[in-house]
Design a protein around this motif. Structure first.
Motif, short mmCIF file in Angstrom:
data_model
loop_
_atom_site.label_atom_id
_atom_site.label_comp_id
_atom_site.label_asym_id
_atom_site.label_seq_id
_atom_site.Cartn_x
_atom_site.Cartn_y
_atom_site.Cartn_z
N ARG A 121 1.01 6.11 13.39
CA ARG A 121 -0.44 6.04 13.13
C ARG A 121 -1.19 6.34 14.43
O ARG A 121 -0.68 6.07 15.51
N VAL A 145 10.91 -2.44 -0.56
CA VAL A 145 9.84 -2.06 -1.46
C VAL A 145 9.07 -3.27 -1.99
O VAL A 145 9.61 -4.36 -2.10
N LYS A 154 12.59 0.27 9.28
CA LYS A 154 11.97 0.61 7.99
C LYS A 154 10.98 1.73 8.25
O LYS A 154 10.07 1.59 9.09
N GLN A 184 10.67 2.90 3.16
CA GLN A 184 9.54 2.15 2.61
C GLN A 184 9.23 2.61 1.18
O GLN A 184 9.39 3.80 0.87
N GLY A 185 8.79 1.68 0.36
CA GLY A 185 8.47 2.03 -1.03
C GLY A 185 7.20 2.85 -1.15
O GLY A 185 7.17 3.90 -1.78
N GLY A 186 6.12 2.35 -0.55
CA GLY A 186 4.84 3.04 -0.61
C GLY A 186 4.01 2.64 -1.82
O GLY A 186 4.39 1.74 -2.58
N ALA A 211 9.49 -6.57 -0.45
CA ALA A 211 8.40 -6.82 0.51
C ALA A 211 7.22 -7.47 -0.20
O ALA A 211 6.75 -6.98 -1.23
P1 FBP Z 1 5.37 -1.20 -0.22
O1 FBP Z 1 6.70 -0.92 -0.86
O2 FBP Z 1 4.46 -1.92 -1.15
O3 FBP Z 1 4.80 0.06 0.38
O4 FBP Z 1 5.64 -2.20 0.98
C1 FBP Z 1 6.12 -1.77 2.20
C2 FBP Z 1 5.19 -2.16 3.33
O5 FBP Z 1 5.78 -1.81 4.57
C3 FBP Z 1 4.85 -3.63 3.38
O6 FBP Z 1 5.84 -4.37 4.04
C4 FBP Z 1 3.53 -3.58 4.10
O7 FBP Z 1 2.69 -4.63 3.75
C5 FBP Z 1 2.92 -2.33 3.62
O8 FBP Z 1 3.96 -1.48 3.24
C6 FBP Z 1 2.08 -1.67 4.69
O9 FBP Z 1 1.42 -0.61 4.12
P2 FBP Z 1 0.37 0.28 4.88
O10 FBP Z 1 0.41 -0.08 6.34
O11 FBP Z 1 0.83 1.67 4.61
O12 FBP Z 1 -0.95 0.00 4.27
#
Ligand code: FBP
Length: 251
Positions: A144, A226, A174, A199-201, A15
């Motif tokens: 959310r 991720v 995802k 999701q990676g986070g 990602a």
């Molecule tokens: P990460 O692995 O960096 O968490 O990416 C996953 C992701 O879904 C991205 O596609 C998106 O930009 C981001 O997390 C959104 O994060 P958040 O809404 O939690 O700030």
């Protein structure tokens, strides 16, 4: 077709839409340059898909036969939009995604937000158009808003989000991880034939990250999507290879 993003039943997506969602705050000298991400895809050969917004594709990722399959993220919101009840609307059309070479499209719905019905309706039209054109469809389901505040990552909330993805006819969903394999197994079950990727986070230690990914696979996820835990790592190639070994069960 979603199958083009799946290798031996597994899926590993990189990602790189955070520059839109968070701004360059996530980046350093290496990760701020999209050409480094394109190079990372070539150096690793483990990713089954890459997630970009339209602009990065046009300027950095000309598609050819060898390209890692492209997922174009169609909607997004910025970090400035700090509404209590978040909404993310479409900016890129399905037609445009096809023109620049997408194999699949991605869309975020904030389940639990008072604005969720607007996103669900918009997604629904996208899903019809994308499937009619033979593209895969991936939903980012992120609980959310005040209806789910404090319980965003619980078994019940995530299972509901997973079920919605199935009802809305996404090929893949995802989701954030629920924190333990027992609860995530129920989340995966709720998604039915819609495949789950985790999701990676935010960036954590390599050990914790790989542990969480491993647990979600054990719970039935077919892989992960991720970003930060790869390209914020000291050695992105190395962590990508380790994650690849884990996902494809080669080690
Ligand atoms: P990460 O692995 O960096 O968490 O990416 C996953 C992701 O879904 C991205 O596609 C998106 O930009 C981001 O997390 C959104 O994060 P958040 O809404 O939690 O700030």
């Amino acid at each position: 077709m979603i199958d083009s993003l799946i290798k031996n039943g597994k899926c590993l997506l990189l990602a790189y839409d955070q520059g839109f969602e968070h701004g360059p705050v996530d980046f350093d000298d290496y990760s701020v340059d999209p050409s480094h991400i394109v190079q990372l895809l070539k150096d690793t050969n483990v990713f089954t898909g890459i997630i970009f917004h339209e602009g990065i594709v046009e300027k950095y990722y000309p598609i050819d036969e060898q390209s890692v399959p492209l997922i174009v993220k169609l909607n997004g919101k910025t970090a400035f939009a700090k509404t209590q009840e978040p909404i993310s609307l479409q900016m890129t059309s399905v037609k445009e995604a096809i023109r620049i070479g997408a194999k699949a499209v991605g869309y975020t719905i904030y389940t639990g937000s008072e604005q969720e019905s607007i996103m669900m309706r918009e997604f629904s039209a996208i899903e019809d158009e994308a499937h009619a054109a033979g593209l895969g469809v991936i939903l980012w389901m992120y609980p959310r808003g005040k209806a789910v505040r404090g319980k965003e990552n619980t078994k019940e909330t995530l299972a509901y989000a997973a079920r919605l993805a199935l009802e809305l006819n996404a090929d893949m969903v995802k989701l954030p991880y629920s924190g333990d394999t027992e609860s995530f197994r129920w989340v995966v079950q709720a998604a039915g034939k819609t495949k789950v990727v985790v999701q990676g986070g935010i960036k954590t230690t390599e050990e914790d990250f790989l542990h969480e990914m491993s647990d979600s696979l054990e719970a039935g996820a077919i892989g992960c999507a991720v970003g930060r835990n790869i390209w914020q790592a000291k050695n992105p190639v190395q962590i990508a290879q380790k994650l690849g070994d884990l996902v494809y069960g080669t080690k």
